[in-house]
Write a protein that holds these residues in place. Structure first.
Motif, PDB file in Angstrom:
ATOM      1  N   ASP A 169      69.182 -64.755  31.578  1.00 28.33           N
ATOM      2  CA  ASP A 169      68.320 -64.629  30.413  1.00 28.33           C
ATOM      3  C   ASP A 169      67.780 -66.014  30.048  1.00 28.33           C
ATOM      4  O   ASP A 169      68.533 -66.908  29.681  1.00 28.33           O
ATOM      5  CB  ASP A 169      69.110 -64.052  29.241  1.00 28.33           C
ATOM      6  N   MET A 170      66.458 -66.184  30.172  1.00 23.96           N
ATOM      7  CA  MET A 170      65.839 -67.466  29.835  1.00 23.96           C
ATOM      8  C   MET A 170      64.868 -67.314  28.666  1.00 23.96           C
ATOM      9  O   MET A 170      63.814 -67.944  28.628  1.00 23.96           O
ATOM     10  CB  MET A 170      65.132 -68.048  31.062  1.00 23.96           C
ATOM     11  N   GLU A 221      59.692 -60.778  31.763  1.00 24.31           N
ATOM     12  CA  GLU A 221      59.258 -62.121  32.164  1.00 24.31           C
ATOM     13  C   GLU A 221      60.348 -63.158  31.939  1.00 24.31           C
ATOM     14  O   GLU A 221      60.493 -64.101  32.721  1.00 24.31           O
ATOM     15  CB  GLU A 221      57.996 -62.512  31.388  1.00 24.31           C
ATOM     16  N   GLU A 222      61.114 -62.991  30.871  1.00 23.03           N
ATOM     17  CA  GLU A 222      62.129 -63.993  30.559  1.00 23.03           C
ATOM     18  C   GLU A 222      63.446 -63.771  31.317  1.00 23.03           C
ATOM     19  O   GLU A 222      64.402 -64.517  31.125  1.00 23.03           O
ATOM     20  CB  GLU A 222      62.409 -64.022  29.055  1.00 23.03           C
ATOM     21  N   GLU A 223      63.492 -62.765  32.161  1.00 23.57           N
ATOM     22  CA  GLU A 223      64.688 -62.500  32.972  1.00 23.57           C
ATOM     23  C   GLU A 223      64.449 -62.980  34.404  1.00 23.57           C
ATOM     24  O   GLU A 223      63.454 -62.638  35.032  1.00 23.57           O
ATOM     25  CB  GLU A 223      65.015 -61.004  32.968  1.00 23.57           C
ATOM     26  N   VAL A 268      58.538 -55.069  34.852  1.00 22.77           N
ATOM     27  CA  VAL A 268      58.338 -54.560  36.213  1.00 22.77           C
ATOM     28  C   VAL A 268      58.855 -53.132  36.304  1.00 22.77           C
ATOM     29  O   VAL A 268      59.968 -52.837  35.855  1.00 22.77           O
ATOM     30  CB  VAL A 268      59.092 -55.430  37.238  1.00 22.77           C
ATOM     31  N   CYS A 269      58.047 -52.251  36.899  1.00 26.69           N
ATOM     32  CA  CYS A 269      58.525 -50.889  37.131  1.00 26.69           C
ATOM     33  C   CYS A 269      58.250 -50.426  38.557  1.00 26.69           C
ATOM     34  O   CYS A 269      59.133 -49.951  39.243  1.00 26.69           O
ATOM     35  CB  CYS A 269      57.900 -49.908  36.138  1.00 26.69           C
ATOM     36  N   ASP A 270      56.996 -50.577  39.031  1.00 25.10           N
ATOM     37  CA  ASP A 270      56.620 -49.912  40.284  1.00 25.10           C
ATOM     38  C   ASP A 270      57.276 -50.496  41.524  1.00 25.10           C
ATOM     39  O   ASP A 270      57.673 -49.766  42.426  1.00 25.10           O
ATOM     40  CB  ASP A 270      55.096 -49.880  40.453  1.00 25.10           C
ATOM     41  N   HIS A 271      57.432 -51.831  41.591  1.00 25.28           N
ATOM     42  CA  HIS A 271      58.003 -52.460  42.792  1.00 25.28           C
ATOM     43  C   HIS A 271      59.076 -53.470  42.418  1.00 25.28           C
ATOM     44  O   HIS A 271      58.901 -54.679  42.636  1.00 25.28           O
ATOM     45  CB  HIS A 271      56.902 -53.138  43.620  1.00 25.28           C
ATOM     46  N   LYS A 305      61.078 -63.574  39.640  1.00 26.36           N
ATOM     47  CA  LYS A 305      60.778 -63.122  38.280  1.00 26.36           C
ATOM     48  C   LYS A 305      59.334 -62.636  38.191  1.00 26.36           C
ATOM     49  O   LYS A 305      58.465 -63.092  38.938  1.00 26.36           O
ATOM     50  CB  LYS A 305      61.008 -64.241  37.265  1.00 26.36           C
ATOM     51  N   PRO A 306      59.045 -61.725  37.252  1.00 23.39           N
ATOM     52  CA  PRO A 306      57.669 -61.272  37.027  1.00 23.39           C
ATOM     53  C   PRO A 306      56.841 -62.321  36.286  1.00 23.39           C
ATOM     54  O   PRO A 306      57.372 -63.113  35.512  1.00 23.39           O
ATOM     55  CB  PRO A 306      57.842 -60.008  36.179  1.00 23.39           C
ATOM     56  N   ILE A 307      55.526 -62.307  36.538  1.00 28.76           N
ATOM     57  CA  ILE A 307      54.585 -63.192  35.843  1.00 28.76           C
ATOM     58  C   ILE A 307      53.280 -62.435  35.598  1.00 28.76           C
ATOM     59  O   ILE A 307      53.001 -61.426  36.256  1.00 28.76           O
ATOM     60  CB  ILE A 307      54.278 -64.471  36.655  1.00 28.76           C
TER      61      ILE A 307
END
Length: 383
Positions: free
Chosen positions: A157-158, A335-337, A280-283, A272-274
């Motif tokens: 967790d960031m 995003e923060e994970e 994020v859900c699909d991939h 991480k997602p950006i």
């Protein structure tokens, strides 16, 4: 005086002509740019429909309406592709790999056809060398027993980091702000014994800008083989680039600059997602519990990626299926994970194969996944 006046008059006319020519050139360039933009906007959709019409997906399990009450455990997922028993695999990837995210669909399709005619078909190779197996991909958020030092992965967790401070996630300079904060987190929570943490080159997957790479969907793998002997043999034929441009291979080969009193411990994967308006859900990225993956389940997997001006050569690790393997993911990663997992462990066979998959239960209005990934080498004091 008359000669000076004539000269001044000529200079004035020359300057006026140059100004008119400059204005004309600017006007011409503006018109040309506008016409080019219109042509691209009109022609690209036409060529896309003509040369590469979109494929209509069948109504299957991957297109059912989103059910928020459905379990986040993905049971009997059918599309993960594993290396067949007894197969030795090698993969050559053409320019389509690096262009497909940013170039028009029609152009990529023509390039794929050209590459297929001039090399062995990857599609034929995939059918020969790989097999799909049903696997359960479980919700790691619901399994508190998963610990980094046992399973080999964790979600950090960031939320205390100001992510807006990273203006451009594609910039190796801008991303250092994030890496600095992440290093402090890694030292505090996972590697208090680290003498040094070296971050390597980062890449964006799923984006639409030049240089972005596609998501590696349904292809479980290791970014680097755990077989050090095979790696040294591979790089005798395909020497790594200079350390400045390719830190990871030199770190794994033992040719990177290091202090005499330290040694490589592990190479981490960071994911991480950006640039997304939703989690994020699909991939999402699935990772295997490192305790359930063993040396006889890895196959050295050479890959050669054509980037146009150079070809990148690497010894990846292919993954063979075993029913004892355990897969996990973090649903709706924010995003923060930051997902941290083990790419390689020095002098101990321990790593976490990984690969994204198609989540069959996602809201229709969610953004498709865009993520950034990088690696971090953790050094410790030599005993």
């Amino acid at each position: 005086r008359q000669s000076s006046s004539v000269l001044h008059s000529r200079k004035t006319r020359f300057c006026q002509t140059m100004v008119r020519c400059s204005l004309f050139d600017l006007k011409s360039l503006s018109i040309a740019a506008a016409l080019g933009a219109i042509a691209v906007k009109v022609i690209n959709p036409f060529l896309n429909d003509w040369i590469a019409p979109p494929v209509e997906l069948s109504k299957d399990a991957h297109s059912t309406p989103y059910d928020p009450e459905k379990s986040t455990d993905i049971m009997e997922y059918p599309d993960m592709g594993f290396v067949r028993e007894g197969q030795q695999v090698e993969l050559n990837m053409g320019l389509t790999f690096i262009l497909q995210q940013s170039f028009p669909r029609w152009f990529v399709t023509l390039l794929q056809r050209y590459e297929a005619r001039n090399s062995n078909s990857n599609e034929i190779q995939m059918k020969r060398d790989y097999e799909s197996k049903n696997v359960n991909i479980l919700d790691a958020r619901q399994r508190d027993y998963l610990k980094f030092d046992e399973a080999g992965f964790a979600l950090l967790d960031m939320s205390d980091f100001n992510f807006s401070s990273v203006v451009n996630w594609r910039s190796q300079q801008d991303i250092k702000l994030f890496q600095s904060a992440l290093e402090a987190k890694l030292r505090k929570e996972l590697f208090p014994q680290a003498t040094r943490i070296v971050f390597t080159y980062s890449v964006v997957r799923g984006g639409s800008q030049f240089g972005d790479q596609p998501a590696a969907i349904n292809a479980p793998h290791l970014d680097y083989s755990q077989n050090d002997t095979a790696r040294h043999e591979f790089h005798q034929s395909w020497p790594p680039f200079d350390y400045k441009y390719n830190k990871e291979q030199h770190i794994l080969m033992g040719t990177a600059p290091t202090d005499e009193d330290e040694v490589l411990s592990v190479l981490l994967g960071i994911w991480k997602p950006i640039y997304m308006n939703n989690p994020v859900c699909d991939h999402p990225l699935a990772v295997m519990d490192g305790r359930t993956f063993h040396q006889n389940q890895e196959v050295p997997h050479p890959i050669h990626i054509n980037f146009g001006i150079f070809t990148f050569h690497n010894l990846n690790g292919g993954v063979k299926y075993n029913e004892s393997q355990k897969w996990y993911y973090y649903p709706f990663q924010k995003e923060e994970e930051v997902l941290v997992f083990t790419q390689y462990t020095k002098d101990d066979y321990f790593c976490t194969p990984h690969g994204s998959f198609e989540n069959p239960n996602c809201p229709d209005d969610y953004d498709t996944r865009v993520s950034v990934e990088m690696r971090a080498a953790v050094f410790v004091k030599k005993l």
